[in-house]
Design an enzyme around this catalytic site. Sequence first.
Site, PDB file in Angstrom:
ATOM      1  N   CYS A 132       0.828  -1.204   0.000  1.00 55.11           N
ATOM      2  CA  CYS A 132       0.000   0.000   0.000  1.00 55.11           C
ATOM      3  C   CYS A 132       0.867   1.260   0.000  1.00 55.11           C
ATOM      4  O   CYS A 132       1.377   1.671   1.043  1.00 55.11           O
ATOM      5  CB  CYS A 132      -0.930  -0.008   1.212  1.00 55.11           C
ATOM      6  SG  CYS A 132      -1.930   1.479   1.346  1.00 55.11           S
ATOM      7  N   CYS A 135      -0.370   4.125   2.126  1.00 53.84           N
ATOM      8  CA  CYS A 135      -0.109   3.979   3.560  1.00 53.84           C
ATOM      9  C   CYS A 135       1.377   4.211   3.881  1.00 53.84           C
ATOM     10  O   CYS A 135       1.700   4.839   4.885  1.00 53.84           O
ATOM     11  CB  CYS A 135      -0.449   2.570   4.056  1.00 53.84           C
ATOM     12  SG  CYS A 135      -1.926   1.848   3.361  1.00 53.84           S
ATOM     13  N   ASP A 136       2.251   3.670   3.065  1.00 54.32           N
ATOM     14  CA  ASP A 136       3.657   3.585   3.464  1.00 54.32           C
ATOM     15  C   ASP A 136       4.633   4.409   2.636  1.00 54.32           C
ATOM     16  O   ASP A 136       5.817   4.486   2.974  1.00 54.32           O
ATOM     17  CB  ASP A 136       4.106   2.103   3.427  1.00 54.32           C
ATOM     18  CG  ASP A 136       3.301   1.247   4.391  1.00 54.32           C
ATOM     19  OD1 ASP A 136       2.903   1.775   5.450  1.00 54.32           O
ATOM     20  OD2 ASP A 136       3.058   0.071   4.094  1.00 54.32           O
TER      21      ASP A 136
END
Length: 328
Positions: A132, A135-136
């Site tokens: 992701c 997200c990261d």
Amino acid sequence: MHKRLIIIGSGPAGLTAALYAARANLAPVVFEGIQPGGQLTITTEVENYPGFPGGIMGPELMDVFRKQAHRFGAASLYKNVTKVEFRSRPFRIWTDEEEYTSDAVIVATGASAKLLGLPSEKRFMGYGVSACATCDGFFFKGLNVVVIGGGDTAIEEATFLTKFAVKVTVVHRRDLLRASKIMQEKALRNPRITFVWDSVVEEIMGTEEGGKKAVTAVRLKNVKTGVVSEIPADGVFMGIGHMPNTALFAGQLDMDSVGYLVPRGRGTVTNIPGVFAAGDVADSVYRQAVSAAGTGCMAAIDAEKWLAEHASGVAPHYESSEAAGRSS
Ligand code: NDP
């Protein structure tokens, strides 16, 4: 054992549904499944969930969700649902050991990022390996990352990652991208993105020195020439697709060609009255914790209304709109 409302799945969607349903006095039971807390439990820090300005670790965030739902009377069963029967009433739900019945069900079984199946990928998940970018990606400021895949997910992730990484290398197993033309063109023009064609990842290399895990490189194999090479990488993003966790519902709930549940209209109502869908299991587009939580809330409100209107013998004592959390 009979329940008014069973929630299958315990990610942001399932646990938010549990919170709202508990506040509507439905005493929901959540089947937490094989990965209690869902996909966020395999990430490290979550920085894009509103309300946590300093960020929060994924597993901790899901603990907070669970505690909040339990506070109002939701219960968790750490069991995996193995079979369902939604074509007769009450609905029937089986685990390996027991059978449960329920008047309404919220399906929030999520989706799982497809992985390559390498042991090293598992070892470095959350420590350089991610599925992701939203997200990261932020953790890879000024670093080198590799994105695997050639579809829209991979190309979108690669483009997004150029906001942070100095170099993004897309590794694709063919020499033709599957991604939509417009996304391809944008990525092919992006000076920070490099493509490695006809290649598969054989191994993700890293270090675990001093107990600190980090990715350092990937070993590639050209599928046409057989040549093995190594490229340095600080991060590896899996962009080879997601699979909605819907095998359990085949033949009962409407799905699209990939297997995502297809709710009717704008809400969470499925083709079976009394069964609702929330979160990534019905969302191939946004796939964010916050959007999953939002649809979990919607599913609980839909379920509460449906129970009040249709399951007269078992309908909850209907308090007020406050009971569903609408005024909080
Ligand atoms: P896709 O199935 O479209 O693409 C997966 C990609 O990964 C393919 O290029 C495939 O290669 C490759 N791949 C699959 N398995 C492996 C493997 N084991 N090893 C190496 N490579 C592998 O999945 P996406 O998640 O990209 O897209 C799913 C759907 O979601 C699509 O309909 C897409 O359009 C949509 N989507 C739309 C977005 C948008 O519009 N913004 C963003 C993201 C997704 P190969 O091509 O050889 O099969």
